[in-house]
Design an enzyme around this catalytic site. Structure first.
Site, PDB file in Angstrom:
ATOM      1  N   ARG A  39     -11.457   2.461 -10.325  1.00 14.49           N
ATOM      2  CA  ARG A  39     -10.230   1.918  -9.573  1.00 14.49           C
ATOM      3  C   ARG A  39     -10.871   1.211  -8.324  1.00 14.49           C
ATOM      4  O   ARG A  39     -10.232   0.273  -7.822  1.00 14.49           O
ATOM      5  CB  ARG A  39      -9.476   3.179  -9.024  1.00 14.49           C
ATOM      6  CG  ARG A  39      -8.513   3.840 -10.011  1.00 14.49           C
ATOM      7  CD  ARG A  39      -8.074   5.180  -9.477  1.00 14.49           C
ATOM      8  NE  ARG A  39      -7.303   4.926  -8.384  1.00 14.49           N
ATOM      9  CZ  ARG A  39      -6.097   4.569  -8.395  1.00 14.49           C
ATOM     10  NH1 ARG A  39      -5.619   4.283  -9.747  1.00 14.49           N
ATOM     11  NH2 ARG A  39      -5.010   4.546  -7.319  1.00 14.49           N
TER      12      ARG A  39
ATOM     13  N   LEU B 257      -2.196  -0.274  -6.181  1.00 15.53           N
ATOM     14  CA  LEU B 257      -3.133  -0.057  -7.116  1.00 15.53           C
ATOM     15  C   LEU B 257      -2.278   1.300  -7.890  1.00 15.53           C
ATOM     16  O   LEU B 257      -2.481   2.501  -7.214  1.00 15.53           O
ATOM     17  CB  LEU B 257      -4.382   0.558  -6.672  1.00 15.53           C
ATOM     18  CG  LEU B 257      -5.626   0.860  -7.879  1.00 15.53           C
ATOM     19  CD1 LEU B 257      -5.677  -0.160  -8.569  1.00 15.53           C
ATOM     20  CD2 LEU B 257      -7.093   1.279  -6.750  1.00 15.53           C
ATOM     21  N   SER B 258      -1.870   1.364  -8.936  1.00 13.16           N
ATOM     22  CA  SER B 258      -1.113   2.113  -9.673  1.00 13.16           C
ATOM     23  C   SER B 258      -1.885   3.689  -9.836  1.00 13.16           C
ATOM     24  O   SER B 258      -3.008   3.573  -9.999  1.00 13.16           O
ATOM     25  CB  SER B 258      -0.536   1.632 -11.095  1.00 13.16           C
ATOM     26  OG  SER B 258       0.224   0.579 -10.676  1.00 13.16           O
ATOM     27  N   ALA B 259      -1.035   4.543 -10.102  1.00 15.62           N
ATOM     28  CA  ALA B 259      -1.719   5.996 -10.339  1.00 15.62           C
ATOM     29  C   ALA B 259      -2.348   5.951 -11.556  1.00 15.62           C
ATOM     30  O   ALA B 259      -1.815   5.414 -12.735  1.00 15.62           O
ATOM     31  CB  ALA B 259      -0.510   6.998 -10.234  1.00 15.62           C
TER      32      ALA B 259
END
Length: 390
Positions: A36, A89-91
């Site tokens: 991430r 920034l998606s889960a």
């Protein structure tokens, strides 16, 4: 700074909760390669209860890292415009769930709508080993995402455009995935997907669906896969707050509300059924010294369900609609249909309409989705210009 331990912590959390999908064993190793932090901008944003506040990597690297790796179910806000979060920034758990729903194979030709940071597009490209087309409306997001993807060695063509129009220049696609929510699935996505191809998209403010395009290319149907909550397409009218609506619509009376409110808070199958039956409603809950309370509103009407102690609840309503009555009726209908879970709901998209259905437990005729008697038609409106945000 090494981020490996943070990535491993998220992976262990997902393992402990059984969130790794068995049919997509390729996902965990790829997350270990494309961490991430490689796709997070140097400025993130966090909500302090009143407004979004910046977190800069240069001045507070520890807090920045904590925000990136807050938890498997936690997104990191990466862009704020006029006080509203417009990209994230998606889960990780949600990214994994949607990638699994896509049934992605090596060699698939893929279209992604909503590049955002580029993280999801990079994962798509690594799985397919082919060039992925990703469409982003915001040049300020597209440029950095393009750079991150190139630095990661992935084959992604980041294009700037309206995601709802797809990207016909590179069509047809085997797979289409959106990273922003739509209330109506754009027909252009079906037109650009091969027969038998798959489209995965968040639907409105709750739920994501996987559709398979029919052999004749004229319809697509499929099941809801989970409870994705993504940002809406840019250009979507912002949701109104309960207080705004209540200030404009005086109360029209009150009455006892004779059912427990806990399911409104805890039963996500009920919450999804209410979202299907009453897609424009917003529902929130909170506990005070008298018990559990709920607040319901759309753009013009409101209802409060107020605990008064001793297990009693009173509803007060205002505006042209009696929203508490509407919720009770939809709730009763869901019970009468056997309390179907969100995984028993599906969607069919046709050229001029789309509708949601709840499946029976008996086999459907070949090529036809099984249905319970309830079916909710949703007008398929094609906005003039809708844009995308991760």
């Amino acid at each position: 700074m090494s981020f490996v331990k943070h990535q491993l912590r998220l992976a262990d959390d997902m393992e402990r909760r059984g969130q790794w999908p068995e049919r997509s064993p390729w996902i965990p190793p790829e997350l270990g390669v494309l961490q991430r932090d490689r796709f997070a901008p140097d400025r993130l944003w966090t909500w302090d209860g009143q407004a979004y506040q910046p977190i800069d990597r240069a001045t507070d690297p520890t807090r920045w890292t904590t925000e990136v790796y807050a938890g498997a179910d936690e997104p990191a806000v990466t862009q704020v415009n006029d006080g509203i979060a417009t990209s994230s920034l998606s889960a990780q758990s949600l990214v994994v769930d949607m990638l699994d729903a896509l049934l992605l194979e090596e060699g698939h030709h893929v279209l992604e709508l909503g590049t955002g940071t580029g993280w999801n597009a990079g994962l798509l490209a690594r799985r397919t080993s082919t060039q992925v087309t990703s469409v982003e409306t915001d040049p300020a997001l597209a440029g950095p995402a393009r750079q991150r993807l190139a630095a990661a060695g992935t084959q992604v063509a980041v294009e700037v455009g309206d995601g709802n129009a797809g990207w016909p220049a590179n069509a047809p696609y085997d797979r289409v995935i959106a990273t922003y929510a739509v209330d109506q699935v754009p027909w252009a996505w079906l037109e650009q997907t091969v027969p038998g191809g798959r489209i995965v998209t968040p639907w409105g403010h709750l739920g994501h669906v996987a559709l398979t395009v029919a052999a004749d290319g004229r319809t697509a149907s499929g099941w809801f896969q989970g409870l994705a909550m993504f940002m809406p397409a840019r250009g979507t009218a912002p949701a109104r707050r309960y207080r705004q609506v209540r200030e404009e619509a005086p109360p029209t009376g009150d009455r006892p509300f004779l059912r427990a409110l806990e399911p409104l808070r805890d039963d996500w199958n009920l919450r999804f059924a209410l979202r299907v039956a009453l897609p424009d409603l917003q529902i929130s809950t909170a506990v005070d010294q008298d018990g559990l309370n709920a607040w319901i509103h759309d753009r013009t009407s409101w209802a409060s369900l107020t605990a008064t102690g001793g297990g009693r609840t009173v509803t007060t309503q205002g505006g042209p609609r009696q929203l508490a009555d509407d919720v009770e009726q939809a709730w009763d209908q869901w019970i009468a249909q056997g309390r179907p879970s969100l995984y028993e709901y599906g969607m069919t998209v046709e050229p001029d309409r789309q509708y949601v259905w709840a499946a029976t437990h008996t086999p459907a005729p070949a090529g036809q989705p099984a249905r319970r008697p309830m079916s909710f038609d949703i007008e398929l409106v094609r906005p003039k210009s809708l844009t995308c945000a991760d």
